[in-house]
Design a protein around this motif. Structure first.
Motif, PDB file in Angstrom:
ATOM      1  N   VAL A  26      18.519  11.756   3.399  1.00 26.74           N
ATOM      2  CA  VAL A  26      17.551  10.839   2.798  1.00 26.74           C
ATOM      3  C   VAL A  26      16.294  10.887   3.658  1.00 26.74           C
ATOM      4  CG1 VAL A  26      17.051   8.444   2.196  1.00 26.74           C
ATOM      5  CG2 VAL A  26      19.369   9.355   1.890  1.00 26.74           C
ATOM      6  N   ILE A  27      15.173  11.303   3.075  1.00 28.25           N
ATOM      7  CA  ILE A  27      13.964  11.473   3.893  1.00 28.25           C
ATOM      8  C   ILE A  27      12.822  10.551   3.486  1.00 28.25           C
ATOM      9  CG2 ILE A  27      14.504  13.880   4.416  1.00 28.25           C
ATOM     10  CD1 ILE A  27      12.288  14.641   2.404  1.00 28.25           C
ATOM     11  N   SER A  28      12.989   9.758   2.400  1.00 27.88           N
ATOM     12  CA  SER A  28      11.890   8.906   1.929  1.00 27.88           C
ATOM     13  C   SER A  28      12.344   7.458   1.784  1.00 27.88           C
ATOM     14  CB  SER A  28      11.363   9.401   0.572  1.00 27.88           C
ATOM     15  OG  SER A  28      10.886  10.716   0.642  1.00 27.88           O
ATOM     16  N   ASN A  29      11.396   6.537   1.901  1.00 29.68           N
ATOM     17  CA  ASN A  29      11.656   5.105   1.742  1.00 29.68           C
ATOM     18  C   ASN A  29      10.461   4.424   1.097  1.00 29.68           C
ATOM     19  OD1 ASN A  29      12.892   2.362   2.475  1.00 29.68           O
ATOM     20  ND2 ASN A  29      10.903   2.263   3.520  1.00 29.68           N
ATOM     21  N   LYS A  30      10.776   3.357   0.341  1.00 30.49           N
ATOM     22  CA  LYS A  30       9.750   2.409  -0.115  1.00 30.49           C
ATOM     23  C   LYS A  30      10.372   1.020  -0.059  1.00 30.49           C
ATOM     24  CE  LYS A  30       7.550   3.185  -4.061  1.00 30.49           C
ATOM     25  NZ  LYS A  30       8.663   3.605  -4.976  1.00 30.49           N
ATOM     26  N   ASN A  31       9.683   0.051   0.534  1.00 26.36           N
ATOM     27  CA  ASN A  31      10.246  -1.282   0.707  1.00 26.36           C
ATOM     28  C   ASN A  31      10.171  -2.103  -0.582  1.00 26.36           C
ATOM     29  OD1 ASN A  31      10.691  -0.630   3.347  1.00 26.36           O
ATOM     30  ND2 ASN A  31       9.258  -2.099   4.223  1.00 26.36           N
ATOM     31  N   HIS A  32      11.231  -2.818  -0.856  1.00 24.71           N
ATOM     32  CA  HIS A  32      11.287  -3.748  -1.984  1.00 24.71           C
ATOM     33  C   HIS A  32      10.198  -4.815  -1.811  1.00 24.71           C
ATOM     34  CE1 HIS A  32      13.072  -5.788  -5.315  1.00 24.71           C
ATOM     35  NE2 HIS A  32      13.662  -6.752  -4.624  1.00 24.71           N
ATOM     36  N   PHE A  33       9.479  -5.125  -2.907  1.00 21.32           N
ATOM     37  CA  PHE A  33       8.372  -6.091  -2.892  1.00 21.32           C
ATOM     38  C   PHE A  33       7.233  -5.666  -1.972  1.00 21.32           C
ATOM     39  CE2 PHE A  33      11.695  -9.306  -4.176  1.00 21.32           C
ATOM     40  CZ  PHE A  33      11.125  -9.630  -5.393  1.00 21.32           C
ATOM     41  N   THR A  34       7.214  -4.416  -1.546  1.00 20.30           N
ATOM     42  CA  THR A  34       6.278  -3.917  -0.520  1.00 20.30           C
ATOM     43  C   THR A  34       6.324  -4.797   0.731  1.00 20.30           C
ATOM     44  OG1 THR A  34       4.249  -5.102  -1.231  1.00 20.30           O
ATOM     45  CG2 THR A  34       4.720  -2.995  -2.302  1.00 20.30           C
ATOM     46  N   ARG A  35       7.522  -5.316   1.046  1.00 12.86           N
ATOM     47  CA  ARG A  35       7.688  -6.171   2.227  1.00 12.86           C
ATOM     48  C   ARG A  35       7.232  -5.448   3.482  1.00 12.86           C
ATOM     49  NH1 ARG A  35       8.384  -9.372   4.795  1.00 12.86           N
ATOM     50  NH2 ARG A  35      10.499  -9.865   5.436  1.00 12.86           N
ATOM     51  N   PHE A  36       6.512  -6.183   4.318  1.00 10.26           N
ATOM     52  CA  PHE A  36       5.973  -5.579   5.537  1.00 10.26           C
ATOM     53  C   PHE A  36       5.639  -6.696   6.513  1.00 10.26           C
ATOM     54  CE2 PHE A  36       3.078  -3.380   8.353  1.00 10.26           C
ATOM     55  CZ  PHE A  36       3.520  -2.066   8.352  1.00 10.26           C
ATOM     56  N   GLU A  37       6.025  -6.506   7.763  1.00  7.94           N
ATOM     57  CA  GLU A  37       5.667  -7.444   8.821  1.00  7.94           C
ATOM     58  C   GLU A  37       5.235  -6.667  10.054  1.00  7.94           C
ATOM     59  OE1 GLU A  37       8.494 -10.495   9.806  1.00  7.94           O
ATOM     60  OE2 GLU A  37       9.225 -10.646   7.733  1.00  7.94           O
ATOM     61  N   GLY A  38       4.461  -7.335  10.896  1.00  5.90           N
ATOM     62  CA  GLY A  38       4.063  -6.725  12.148  1.00  5.90           C
ATOM     63  C   GLY A  38       3.129  -5.549  11.943  1.00  5.90           C
ATOM     64  N   TRP A  76       4.723  16.406  -8.244  1.00  6.83           N
ATOM     65  CA  TRP A  76       5.655  16.662  -7.156  1.00  6.83           C
ATOM     66  C   TRP A  76       6.400  15.377  -6.827  1.00  6.83           C
ATOM     67  CZ3 TRP A  76       2.921  19.849  -2.680  1.00  6.83           C
ATOM     68  CH2 TRP A  76       2.815  21.176  -3.084  1.00  6.83           C
ATOM     69  N   THR A  77       7.566  15.536  -6.212  1.00 13.71           N
ATOM     70  CA  THR A  77       8.265  14.374  -5.657  1.00 13.71           C
ATOM     71  C   THR A  77       7.685  14.049  -4.279  1.00 13.71           C
ATOM     72  OG1 THR A  77       9.940  15.684  -4.506  1.00 13.71           O
ATOM     73  CG2 THR A  77      10.387  15.097  -6.812  1.00 13.71           C
ATOM     74  N   GLY A  78       8.021  12.867  -3.777  1.00  7.82           N
ATOM     75  CA  GLY A  78       7.598  12.520  -2.426  1.00  7.82           C
ATOM     76  C   GLY A  78       8.139  13.500  -1.405  1.00  7.82           C
ATOM     77  N   GLY A  79       9.370  13.959  -1.615  1.00  5.33           N
ATOM     78  CA  GLY A  79       9.965  14.931  -0.708  1.00  5.33           C
ATOM     79  C   GLY A  79       9.202  16.237  -0.682  1.00  5.33           C
TER      80      GLY A  79
END
Length: 562
Positions: free
Chosen positions: A359-371, A490-493
């Protein structure tokens, strides 16, 4: 054939002094700008090396501010070198007969037509110089900066001082700090961002997310489509990248120094689009309908999977039909998630073991982000090479809300010495047309992506593709319009793989026939697919078989490989 020798000064002692006080040195991002542009350069770790080595041009990322350092830079220019600085070298202002003005914390710059896009470009900090006495060197000025897009000039954008045989060229805008700030924010995400006054971008929702670091202006930086949809219209960070690269190439053309560079995309690909999905409710029927829709569209996409995911048999089918499986990290406490590395690792291990593959790609649910950089640290630790979290979760924030559509490596805070994270960010423009925003944004988005040759990334949730015929139709419409405009899907990969391959290619020079010479770090480098260019030099006559095109606003010739 000798090529231009370009250096970036990152004086170690100057950086260490800043780190002692917890200060960032975002000027180091010049290395990322040139690396992404495919331009060969060398790092200079000690100021005195600029006199010992024959650099044609140096960018100042970090330099000492004492008088002896200023004298060294002056002598380098006197000998014929070109110095480029971004709102820096203030210690030289007095010697040149100038003085600094009160800094602008944010505003808009106007480039002259020959230097790039003429629309007002948002910046996040600037400091111009004004003449105090008879200048000690001839000075040329281009462009202006102002507090508002069409405001009164607060000074020139670029000043060129002739020093002996060379020049000192000072951008009033902190361009590198602006690029980093637009892409990542100017500080860590610790609280909700400011919402739009018209109610379209309600960032104050009590859930920390990528948009809470938004550095654009709701009033000045959005446009309306013909249907009244507000969207962020300008890839400012990408346009600043283009302006800097264009400036370097133009100066080297004037010196008759060739600068070979690699194209963003491989042979046969000029524009790239991407479709991704977030599994969210995890119904099997959502996946089946999405697979059917994608087959009808004839494209491959990136599937971001959230725990507990689909039935096992579907993963083999998804990958078997050419799609990428990626992580959809859920840190929403209301859904049992947490913003911490342990939970990220737990969800990553679940997906890796479930799909029994890398698994080489990620996207956060709700675009959650801190810090600031925690997410990228977690990705690095798990071997996730690419992230797609930076995009809009609110309809009024659709578009280029982080000023970019380029794939890029984000920069760490000073507590990690402003290193680059080994995680390629590929942000998205909008979600689920026409429910999130309507189809009138498709063409404007593609037009802007075309100009900077980035990635037109659209997000469509599988659940909405299944439950809403209008979303299915919008996905097919997006693909159709993009293909008509010459986009390759293209895919993200795939994007991640190509960007990493092209950056492993090192341009070492040109042979006697003018063909580009490269070396690579790995066997699977994709060099046979790469495209290389250089600006056409003054009075150069091209052969009938030589391909040429415009890059960074400059006429360039395509190079063969030696």
């Amino acid at each position: 054939m000798n090529i231009a020798r370009i250096g970036i000064l990152r004086d170690k002692r100057a950086i260490e002094q800043r780190l002692t006080y917890g200060l960032n040195t975002f000027g180091l991002y010049a290395g990322e700008v040139l690396s992404h542009a495919g331009i060969p350069f060398e790092w200079i770790d000690d100021l005195h090396q600029i006199l010992e080595n024959k650099f044609d041009l140096i960018l100042i990322a970090a330099a000492p501010s004492h008088e002896a350092a200023n004298d060294t830079i002056w002598r380098y220019a006197e000998r014929g070198g070109i110095v480029v600085t971004f709102a820096g070298l203030n210690g030289l202002a007095r010697k040149l007969g100038f003085a600094g003005t009160e800094p602008l914390t944010a505003g808009y710059a106007h480039l002259p037509e020959e230097m790039g896009d003429t629309r007002p470009l948002r910046f996040l900090s600037a400091s111009s110089w004004v003449k105090q006495k008879e200048p000690a060197a001839a000075c040329k000025e281009w462009g202006t900066i102002a507090y508002v897009p069409l405001g009164i000039s607060a000074g020139p954008l670029l000043q060129q001082f002739t020093i002996g045989l060379g020049t000192i060229e000072r951008w009033s805008v902190d361009v590198m700090g602006t690029i980093v700030g637009l892409q990542q924010g100017t500080g860590p995400v610790l609280e909700d961002g400011t919402p739009a006054s018209d109610g379209t971008g309600n960032l104050n929702d009590g859930l920390l997310k990528a948009e809470d670091g938004l550095e654009l202006n709701w009033a000045y930086d959005r446009k309306m489509t013909e249907t009244g949809v507000a969207y962020f219209a300008h890839p400012y960070a990408d346009l600043w990248r283009e302006a800097v690269v264009s400036h370097i190439l133009r100066r080297m053309v004037e010196k008759q120094k060739p600068v070979p560079f690699s194209d963003y995309w491989p042979e046969g690909v000029d524009r790239v689009a991407m479709i991704s999905h977030d599994s969210d409710r995890n119904f099997d029927e959502d996946a089946v309908t999405t697979l059917q829709t994608l087959a009808s569209a004839g494209i491959h996409s990136t599937w971001c999977m959230m725990k507990p995911g689909y039935s096992g048999w579907l993963y083999e089918r998804i990958e078997g039909e050419g799609h990428e499986l990626a992580l959809h990290f859920n840190s929403n406490i209301n859904e049992g998630g947490r913003w911490d590395q342990a939970d990220f690792n737990r969800q990553f291990v679940w997906l890796r073991d479930t799909v029994q593959g890398k698994v080489i790609s990620n996207k956060n649910h709700f675009t959650r982000f801190e810090g600031w950089g925690e997410l990228f640290q977690w990705c690095e630790a798990c071997g996730i090479e690419s992230d797609q979290t930076r995009g809009p979760s609110k309809s009024g924030a659709a578009g280029f809300l982080f000023g970019t559509c380029q794939p890029y490596y984000p920069m760490a805070w000073s507590n990690e010495a402003n290193r680059l994270y080994d995680v390629l960010e590929i942000g998205f423009l909008t979600q689920d047309i026409p429910q999130f925003t309507d189809a009138s944004v498709i063409v404007p988005f593609l037009e802007e992506v075309e100009k900077v040759r980035g990635v037109a990334h659209f997000l469509y949730h599988q659940g909405r593709i299944h439950s809403s015929p209008e979303v299915r139709e919008a996905l097919l419409q997006t693909v159709h319009i993009a293909r008509e405009r010459g986009f390759t899907f293209w895919t993200g990969g795939q994007i991640n793989s190509w960007e990493r391959q092209r950056r492993q290619m090192r341009i070492t020079g040109l042979d006697e026939k003018g063909n580009v010479l490269i070396r690579t770090e790995h066997k699977d480098h994709g060099a046979e697919k790469a495209v290389f260019w250089r600006p056409i030099l003054s009075e150069e006559v091209l052969g009938a078989d030589q391909l040429n095109n415009e890059r960074y606003g400059i006429k360039c010739v395509q190079l063969k490989r030696g």
